[in-house]
Design a protein around this motif. Sequence first.
Motif, PDB file in Angstrom:
ATOM      1  N   GLY A 132       0.998  -1.176   0.062  1.00  0.00           N
ATOM      2  CA  GLY A 132       0.036   0.113   0.027  1.00  0.00           C
ATOM      3  C   GLY A 132       0.797   1.330  -0.101  1.00  0.00           C
ATOM      4  O   GLY A 132       2.001   1.424   0.090  1.00  0.00           O
ATOM      5  N   GLN A 133       0.048   2.216  -0.107  1.00  0.00           N
ATOM      6  CA  GLN A 133       0.843   3.711  -0.288  1.00  0.00           C
ATOM      7  C   GLN A 133       1.021   4.221   0.967  1.00  0.00           C
ATOM      8  O   GLN A 133       0.357   4.203   1.793  1.00  0.00           O
ATOM      9  CB  GLN A 133      -0.158   4.619  -1.266  1.00  0.00           C
ATOM     10  N   LEU A 134       2.214   4.656   1.373  1.00  0.00           N
ATOM     11  CA  LEU A 134       2.551   5.057   2.582  1.00  0.00           C
ATOM     12  C   LEU A 134       2.420   6.642   2.598  1.00  0.00           C
ATOM     13  O   LEU A 134       2.129   7.398   3.649  1.00  0.00           O
ATOM     14  CB  LEU A 134       4.088   4.907   2.596  1.00  0.00           C
ATOM     15  N   GLU A 135       2.567   7.449   1.408  1.00  0.00           N
ATOM     16  CA  GLU A 135       2.771   8.908   1.359  1.00  0.00           C
ATOM     17  C   GLU A 135       2.478   9.439   0.018  1.00  0.00           C
ATOM     18  O   GLU A 135       2.992   8.688  -1.020  1.00  0.00           O
ATOM     19  CB  GLU A 135       4.039   9.475   1.941  1.00  0.00           C
ATOM     20  N   SER A 136       1.973  10.676  -0.198  1.00  0.00           N
ATOM     21  CA  SER A 136       1.877  11.220  -1.564  1.00  0.00           C
ATOM     22  C   SER A 136       1.967  12.451  -1.470  1.00  0.00           C
ATOM     23  O   SER A 136       1.657  13.422  -0.690  1.00  0.00           O
ATOM     24  CB  SER A 136       0.750  10.876  -2.393  1.00  0.00           C
ATOM     25  N   PHE A 137       2.915  13.115  -2.356  1.00  0.00           N
ATOM     26  CA  PHE A 137       2.780  14.851  -2.336  1.00  0.00           C
ATOM     27  C   PHE A 137       3.190  15.115  -3.546  1.00  0.00           C
ATOM     28  O   PHE A 137       4.151  14.553  -4.518  1.00  0.00           O
ATOM     29  CB  PHE A 137       3.469  15.296  -1.195  1.00  0.00           C
ATOM     30  N   SER A 138       3.168  16.469  -3.987  1.00  0.00           N
ATOM     31  CA  SER A 138       3.596  17.428  -5.043  1.00  0.00           C
ATOM     32  C   SER A 138       4.897  18.056  -4.417  1.00  0.00           C
ATOM     33  O   SER A 138       4.746  18.507  -3.320  1.00  0.00           O
ATOM     34  CB  SER A 138       2.689  18.302  -5.517  1.00  0.00           C
ATOM     35  N   CYS A 139       5.848  17.865  -5.402  1.00  0.00           N
ATOM     36  CA  CYS A 139       7.248  18.557  -4.708  1.00  0.00           C
ATOM     37  C   CYS A 139       8.157  18.910  -6.073  1.00  0.00           C
ATOM     38  O   CYS A 139       8.494  18.186  -6.765  1.00  0.00           O
ATOM     39  CB  CYS A 139       8.096  17.470  -3.897  1.00  0.00           C
ATOM     40  N   LYS A 143      15.278  19.523  -1.678  1.00  0.00           N
ATOM     41  CA  LYS A 143      15.480  19.296  -0.254  1.00  0.00           C
ATOM     42  C   LYS A 143      14.376  18.555   0.448  1.00  0.00           C
ATOM     43  O   LYS A 143      14.776  17.804   1.303  1.00  0.00           O
ATOM     44  CB  LYS A 143      15.728  20.775   0.390  1.00  0.00           C
ATOM     45  N   TYR A 144      13.306  19.029   0.366  1.00  0.00           N
ATOM     46  CA  TYR A 144      12.053  18.386   0.446  1.00  0.00           C
ATOM     47  C   TYR A 144      11.801  16.825   0.210  1.00  0.00           C
ATOM     48  O   TYR A 144      11.566  16.188   1.102  1.00  0.00           O
ATOM     49  CB  TYR A 144      10.668  19.122   0.472  1.00  0.00           C
ATOM     50  N   LEU A 145      12.023  16.654  -0.860  1.00  0.00           N
ATOM     51  CA  LEU A 145      11.853  15.394  -1.563  1.00  0.00           C
ATOM     52  C   LEU A 145      12.977  14.300  -0.970  1.00  0.00           C
ATOM     53  O   LEU A 145      12.760  13.307  -0.464  1.00  0.00           O
ATOM     54  CB  LEU A 145      12.012  15.237  -3.126  1.00  0.00           C
ATOM     55  N   PHE A 146      14.203  14.813  -0.858  1.00  0.00           N
ATOM     56  CA  PHE A 146      15.143  13.943  -0.687  1.00  0.00           C
ATOM     57  C   PHE A 146      15.227  13.807   1.126  1.00  0.00           C
ATOM     58  O   PHE A 146      15.647  12.675   1.475  1.00  0.00           O
ATOM     59  CB  PHE A 146      16.356  14.262  -1.201  1.00  0.00           C
ATOM     60  N   SER A 147      14.592  14.583   1.842  1.00  0.00           N
ATOM     61  CA  SER A 147      14.508  14.395   3.066  1.00  0.00           C
ATOM     62  C   SER A 147      13.482  13.277   3.413  1.00  0.00           C
ATOM     63  O   SER A 147      13.432  12.703   4.253  1.00  0.00           O
ATOM     64  CB  SER A 147      13.936  15.881   3.863  1.00  0.00           C
ATOM     65  N   LYS A 148      12.169  13.476   2.540  1.00  0.00           N
ATOM     66  CA  LYS A 148      11.236  12.105   2.709  1.00  0.00           C
ATOM     67  C   LYS A 148      11.870  10.883   2.425  1.00  0.00           C
ATOM     68  O   LYS A 148      11.490  10.101   3.127  1.00  0.00           O
ATOM     69  CB  LYS A 148      10.256  12.661   1.772  1.00  0.00           C
ATOM     70  N   LEU A 155      13.034   4.395   8.041  1.00  0.00           N
ATOM     71  CA  LEU A 155      12.086   3.524   8.677  1.00  0.00           C
ATOM     72  C   LEU A 155      12.099   2.047   8.103  1.00  0.00           C
ATOM     73  O   LEU A 155      11.875   1.158   8.992  1.00  0.00           O
ATOM     74  CB  LEU A 155      10.743   4.098   8.428  1.00  0.00           C
ATOM     75  N   PHE A 156      12.460   2.030   6.776  1.00  0.00           N
ATOM     76  CA  PHE A 156      12.497   0.490   6.278  1.00  0.00           C
ATOM     77  C   PHE A 156      13.742   0.011   6.694  1.00  0.00           C
ATOM     78  O   PHE A 156      13.629  -1.409   6.883  1.00  0.00           O
ATOM     79  CB  PHE A 156      12.718   0.835   4.558  1.00  0.00           C
ATOM     80  N   ASN A 157      15.034   0.502   6.951  1.00  0.00           N
ATOM     81  CA  ASN A 157      16.000  -0.199   7.390  1.00  0.00           C
ATOM     82  C   ASN A 157      15.652  -0.603   8.891  1.00  0.00           C
ATOM     83  O   ASN A 157      16.323  -1.742   9.326  1.00  0.00           O
ATOM     84  CB  ASN A 157      17.378   0.797   7.389  1.00  0.00           C
ATOM     85  N   ARG A 158      15.337   0.313   9.764  1.00  0.00           N
ATOM     86  CA  ARG A 158      14.809  -0.193  11.006  1.00  0.00           C
ATOM     87  C   ARG A 158      13.788  -1.532  11.021  1.00  0.00           C
ATOM     88  O   ARG A 158      13.992  -2.479  11.726  1.00  0.00           O
ATOM     89  CB  ARG A 158      14.223   0.931  12.049  1.00  0.00           C
ATOM     90  N   ALA A 159      12.945  -1.652  10.293  1.00  0.00           N
ATOM     91  CA  ALA A 159      11.947  -2.295  10.100  1.00  0.00           C
ATOM     92  C   ALA A 159      12.520  -3.706   9.781  1.00  0.00           C
ATOM     93  O   ALA A 159      12.138  -4.971  10.079  1.00  0.00           O
ATOM     94  CB  ALA A 159      10.939  -2.105   9.221  1.00  0.00           C
ATOM     95  N   SER A 160      13.549  -3.826   8.731  1.00  0.00           N
ATOM     96  CA  SER A 160      14.170  -4.938   8.293  1.00  0.00           C
ATOM     97  C   SER A 160      15.327  -5.356   9.018  1.00  0.00           C
ATOM     98  O   SER A 160      16.017  -6.581   8.952  1.00  0.00           O
ATOM     99  CB  SER A 160      14.460  -4.719   6.787  1.00  0.00           C
ATOM    100  N   GLY A 161      15.831  -4.534   9.830  1.00  0.00           N
ATOM    101  CA  GLY A 161      17.079  -4.968  10.607  1.00  0.00           C
ATOM    102  C   GLY A 161      16.807  -5.414  12.123  1.00  0.00           C
ATOM    103  O   GLY A 161      16.781  -6.409  12.488  1.00  0.00           O
TER     104      GLY A 161
END
Length: 161
Positions: A132-139, A143-148, A155-161
């Motif tokens: 499923g979709q986690l997030e969506s936005f126009s950008c 700076k904002y995009l790469f911070s997301k 978050l993914f690294n913590r969940a898989s680690g």
Amino acid sequence: MIHHLFRVPNCSWPFFVKFDSIVGSVNFSSSVNHYFAMFPTCPINTPNMIDIHSAQEFLSALSEAEDRLVIVKFYGTWCASYRALFPKLCRTAEDHPEILFLKVNFDENKPMCKSMNMKVLPFFHFYRGADGQLESFSCSLAKYLFSKISKLLNLFNRASG
């Protein structure tokens, strides 16, 4: 020739268009072609960056992604914001082969994009594979995009680690 600043529909950046001062007509296509000749295609071989040409390809790519982070970029070839972000997205794809990047050209996939309520470009969707979709936005701000992207990778690294 006279240059005039105006906004391209669905794009957040202004754009220059050449006006034929003698005839008084807009030469939009030659202006666009001249403008885009300045932007090369992705110089990096990025197997995790896939062009999507149909709704079926989109759904197949999401289902095959399993639990990977998927970033979907909805863009228009005429959109200067996307053109500005594209080289950084190529580098990010190269640096993070664990992320799947899907590129959806708005003009080639209008029915699908409109059914997903795309009203401005570039637009980004983040998915966890087919879950499923986690997030969506126009950008249009890198700076904002790469911070997301960085936050979701953590978050993914913590969940898989």
